[in-house]
Design a protein around this motif. Structure first.
Motif, PDB file in Angstrom:
ATOM      1  N   GLY A   1       0.902  -1.344  -0.065  1.00  0.00           N
ATOM      2  CA  GLY A   1       0.202   0.145  -0.034  1.00  0.00           C
ATOM      3  C   GLY A   1       0.792   1.146   0.011  1.00  0.00           C
ATOM      4  O   GLY A   1       2.253   1.234   0.563  1.00  0.00           O
ATOM      5  N   ALA A   2       0.209   2.400  -0.431  1.00  0.00           N
ATOM      6  CA  ALA A   2       0.928   3.719  -0.375  1.00  0.00           C
ATOM      7  C   ALA A   2      -0.207   4.700  -0.009  1.00  0.00           C
ATOM      8  O   ALA A   2      -1.203   4.722  -0.379  1.00  0.00           O
ATOM      9  N   HIS A   3       0.148   5.749   0.579  1.00  0.00           N
ATOM     10  CA  HIS A   3      -0.464   6.848   1.236  1.00  0.00           C
ATOM     11  C   HIS A   3       0.139   7.971   1.018  1.00  0.00           C
ATOM     12  O   HIS A   3       1.256   8.266   1.419  1.00  0.00           O
TER      13      HIS A   3
ATOM     14  N   GLU B   1       1.638  14.162   4.653  1.00  0.00           N
ATOM     15  CA  GLU B   1       2.257  13.175   5.122  1.00  0.00           C
ATOM     16  C   GLU B   1       2.383  12.070   4.062  1.00  0.00           C
ATOM     17  O   GLU B   1       1.465  12.104   3.015  1.00  0.00           O
ATOM     18  N   TYR B   2       3.128  10.997   4.065  1.00  0.00           N
ATOM     19  CA  TYR B   2       3.111  10.114   3.196  1.00  0.00           C
ATOM     20  C   TYR B   2       3.940   8.682   3.848  1.00  0.00           C
ATOM     21  O   TYR B   2       4.292   9.024   4.861  1.00  0.00           O
ATOM     22  N   GLY B   3       3.378   7.499   3.218  1.00  0.00           N
ATOM     23  CA  GLY B   3       4.166   6.311   3.979  1.00  0.00           C
ATOM     24  C   GLY B   3       3.571   5.176   2.742  1.00  0.00           C
ATOM     25  O   GLY B   3       2.976   5.296   1.904  1.00  0.00           O
ATOM     26  N   VAL B   4       4.269   4.076   3.071  1.00  0.00           N
ATOM     27  CA  VAL B   4       4.253   2.851   2.648  1.00  0.00           C
ATOM     28  C   VAL B   4       3.838   1.513   3.670  1.00  0.00           C
ATOM     29  O   VAL B   4       4.251   1.691   4.731  1.00  0.00           O
ATOM     30  N   SER B   5       3.125   0.618   3.145  1.00  0.00           N
ATOM     31  CA  SER B   5       2.731  -0.471   4.076  1.00  0.00           C
ATOM     32  C   SER B   5       2.794  -1.907   3.315  1.00  0.00           C
ATOM     33  O   SER B   5       2.691  -1.853   2.094  1.00  0.00           O
ATOM     34  N   LEU B   6       3.043  -2.718   3.941  1.00  0.00           N
ATOM     35  CA  LEU B   6       3.105  -4.270   3.575  1.00  0.00           C
ATOM     36  C   LEU B   6       2.233  -5.008   4.453  1.00  0.00           C
ATOM     37  O   LEU B   6       2.275  -4.986   5.791  1.00  0.00           O
ATOM     38  N   THR B   7       1.076  -5.540   3.792  1.00  0.00           N
ATOM     39  CA  THR B   7       0.293  -6.241   4.764  1.00  0.00           C
ATOM     40  C   THR B   7       0.163  -7.737   4.283  1.00  0.00           C
ATOM     41  O   THR B   7       0.215  -8.082   3.298  1.00  0.00           O
ATOM     42  N   LYS B   8       0.394  -8.471   5.465  1.00  0.00           N
ATOM     43  CA  LYS B   8       0.181 -10.106   4.979  1.00  0.00           C
ATOM     44  C   LYS B   8      -0.734 -10.575   6.000  1.00  0.00           C
ATOM     45  O   LYS B   8      -0.858 -10.333   7.370  1.00  0.00           O
ATOM     46  N   ASP B   9      -2.205 -11.157   5.339  1.00  0.00           N
ATOM     47  CA  ASP B   9      -3.164 -11.361   6.321  1.00  0.00           C
ATOM     48  C   ASP B   9      -3.654 -10.472   7.131  1.00  0.00           C
ATOM     49  O   ASP B   9      -3.873  -9.260   6.773  1.00  0.00           O
ATOM     50  N   GLU B  10      -3.304 -10.748   8.471  1.00  0.00           N
ATOM     51  CA  GLU B  10      -4.007  -9.781   9.585  1.00  0.00           C
ATOM     52  C   GLU B  10      -2.854  -8.667   9.980  1.00  0.00           C
ATOM     53  O   GLU B  10      -2.993  -7.835  10.893  1.00  0.00           O
ATOM     54  N   PHE B  11      -1.540  -8.972   9.483  1.00  0.00           N
ATOM     55  CA  PHE B  11      -0.371  -7.941  10.006  1.00  0.00           C
ATOM     56  C   PHE B  11      -0.022  -6.905   9.050  1.00  0.00           C
ATOM     57  O   PHE B  11       0.006  -7.486   7.925  1.00  0.00           O
ATOM     58  N   THR B  12       0.294  -5.594   9.456  1.00  0.00           N
ATOM     59  CA  THR B  12       0.737  -4.748   8.449  1.00  0.00           C
ATOM     60  C   THR B  12       1.831  -4.110   9.328  1.00  0.00           C
ATOM     61  O   THR B  12       1.901  -3.774  10.194  1.00  0.00           O
ATOM     62  N   PHE B  13       2.695  -3.851   8.408  1.00  0.00           N
ATOM     63  CA  PHE B  13       4.285  -3.184   8.598  1.00  0.00           C
ATOM     64  C   PHE B  13       4.115  -1.931   7.974  1.00  0.00           C
ATOM     65  O   PHE B  13       3.828  -1.866   6.547  1.00  0.00           O
ATOM     66  N   THR B  14       4.133  -0.460   8.534  1.00  0.00           N
ATOM     67  CA  THR B  14       4.038   0.583   8.028  1.00  0.00           C
ATOM     68  C   THR B  14       5.193   1.637   8.258  1.00  0.00           C
ATOM     69  O   THR B  14       5.533   1.351   9.368  1.00  0.00           O
ATOM     70  N   VAL B  15       5.785   2.246   7.191  1.00  0.00           N
ATOM     71  CA  VAL B  15       6.566   3.118   7.449  1.00  0.00           C
ATOM     72  C   VAL B  15       6.353   4.365   6.729  1.00  0.00           C
ATOM     73  O   VAL B  15       5.701   4.555   5.505  1.00  0.00           O
TER      74      VAL B  15
ATOM     75  N   ASP C   1      14.296  13.664  15.255  1.00  0.00           N
ATOM     76  CA  ASP C   1      15.691  13.501  14.893  1.00  0.00           C
ATOM     77  C   ASP C   1      15.697  12.663  13.237  1.00  0.00           C
ATOM     78  O   ASP C   1      16.676  12.079  13.036  1.00  0.00           O
ATOM     79  N   GLY C   2      14.750  13.348  12.704  1.00  0.00           N
ATOM     80  CA  GLY C   2      14.765  12.780  11.156  1.00  0.00           C
ATOM     81  C   GLY C   2      14.573  11.339  11.047  1.00  0.00           C
ATOM     82  O   GLY C   2      14.905  10.984   9.912  1.00  0.00           O
ATOM     83  N   GLN C   3      13.912  10.814  11.763  1.00  0.00           N
ATOM     84  CA  GLN C   3      13.482   9.377  11.748  1.00  0.00           C
ATOM     85  C   GLN C   3      11.985   9.203  11.130  1.00  0.00           C
ATOM     86  O   GLN C   3      11.287   9.882  11.460  1.00  0.00           O
ATOM     87  N   TYR C   4      11.960   8.036  10.264  1.00  0.00           N
ATOM     88  CA  TYR C   4      10.653   7.871   9.807  1.00  0.00           C
ATOM     89  C   TYR C   4       9.935   6.912  11.026  1.00  0.00           C
ATOM     90  O   TYR C   4      10.681   6.625  11.880  1.00  0.00           O
ATOM     91  N   ARG C   5       8.609   7.039  11.051  1.00  0.00           N
ATOM     92  CA  ARG C   5       7.883   6.447  11.937  1.00  0.00           C
ATOM     93  C   ARG C   5       7.588   5.060  11.148  1.00  0.00           C
ATOM     94  O   ARG C   5       7.511   4.805  10.121  1.00  0.00           O
ATOM     95  N   VAL C   6       7.739   3.966  12.357  1.00  0.00           N
ATOM     96  CA  VAL C   6       7.413   2.616  11.879  1.00  0.00           C
ATOM     97  C   VAL C   6       6.469   1.936  12.872  1.00  0.00           C
ATOM     98  O   VAL C   6       6.499   2.182  13.891  1.00  0.00           O
ATOM     99  N   TYR C   7       5.290   1.415  12.086  1.00  0.00           N
ATOM    100  CA  TYR C   7       4.111   0.821  12.807  1.00  0.00           C
ATOM    101  C   TYR C   7       3.999  -0.505  12.231  1.00  0.00           C
ATOM    102  O   TYR C   7       4.191  -1.096  11.270  1.00  0.00           O
ATOM    103  N   ALA C   8       3.837  -1.313  13.128  1.00  0.00           N
ATOM    104  CA  ALA C   8       3.327  -2.837  13.261  1.00  0.00           C
ATOM    105  C   ALA C   8       1.990  -2.983  13.670  1.00  0.00           C
ATOM    106  O   ALA C   8       1.769  -2.628  14.862  1.00  0.00           O
ATOM    107  N   SER C   9       1.084  -3.636  13.043  1.00  0.00           N
ATOM    108  CA  SER C   9      -0.373  -3.823  13.863  1.00  0.00           C
ATOM    109  C   SER C   9      -1.058  -5.049  13.195  1.00  0.00           C
ATOM    110  O   SER C   9      -0.505  -5.810  12.465  1.00  0.00           O
ATOM    111  N   TYR C  10      -1.827  -5.590  14.125  1.00  0.00           N
ATOM    112  CA  TYR C  10      -2.641  -6.726  13.845  1.00  0.00           C
ATOM    113  C   TYR C  10      -4.142  -6.448  13.951  1.00  0.00           C
ATOM    114  O   TYR C  10      -4.350  -5.916  15.004  1.00  0.00           O
ATOM    115  N   THR C  11      -4.715  -6.932  13.035  1.00  0.00           N
ATOM    116  CA  THR C  11      -6.166  -6.805  12.785  1.00  0.00           C
ATOM    117  C   THR C  11      -6.968  -8.062  12.758  1.00  0.00           C
ATOM    118  O   THR C  11      -6.502  -8.746  11.860  1.00  0.00           O
TER     119      THR C  11
END
Length: 123
Positions: free
Chosen positions: A51-53, A81-95, A108-118
């Motif tokens: 995914g892309a946002h 705001e902008y980001g990309v995500s990779l989803t495998k079944d119920e798990f999503t990893f987003t930057v 400090d110039g760092q991207y935000r990284v998220y992991a989620s379960y739905t």
């Protein structure tokens, strides 16, 4: 952070467009907002998608909110705001990231990284 926001979204195929209007943004009675976002999704294979946002906030006035950071660290009149995500079944990893000044917002110039379960279920 208390304000009213109305959103509507429409999707077709792999794309979704979201539009929102906010009132009294960040509790400031003089500032309203408009939000427009585009999300795209592409199925790589069964159960795996990319995914892309990209979203843009636009404010009716320049915000100079000292609650966000040091004095003078306002949002000006909007941000991207902008980001990309990779989803495998119920798990999503987003930057994701924004075009805000990272030093001001102590990121400090760092991207935000998220992991989620739905988990979806019927009631």
């Amino acid at each position: 952070l208390n304000w009213t926001e109305y959103k509507a979204a429409v999707g077709y195929g792999p794309a979704k467009l979201t539009v929102g209007k906010g009132q009294n943004v960040f509790g400031n009675q003089d500032v309203d907002s408009t939000y427009v976002a585009l999300d795209l999704s592409h199925s790589i294979k069964e159960g795996l998608s990319l995914g892309a946002h990209v979203g843009n906030w636009k404010f009716t006035e320049t915000l100079d909110n000292t609650w966000v950071g040091p004095a003078g660290a306002g949002f000006d009149d909007g941000f991207l705001e902008y980001g990309v995500s990779l989803t495998k079944d119920e798990f999503t990893f987003t930057v994701s990231d924004t075009n805000l000044d990272k030093d001001i917002y102590t990121m400090d110039g760092q991207y935000r990284v998220y992991a989620s379960y739905t988990k979806k279920f019927d009631l």
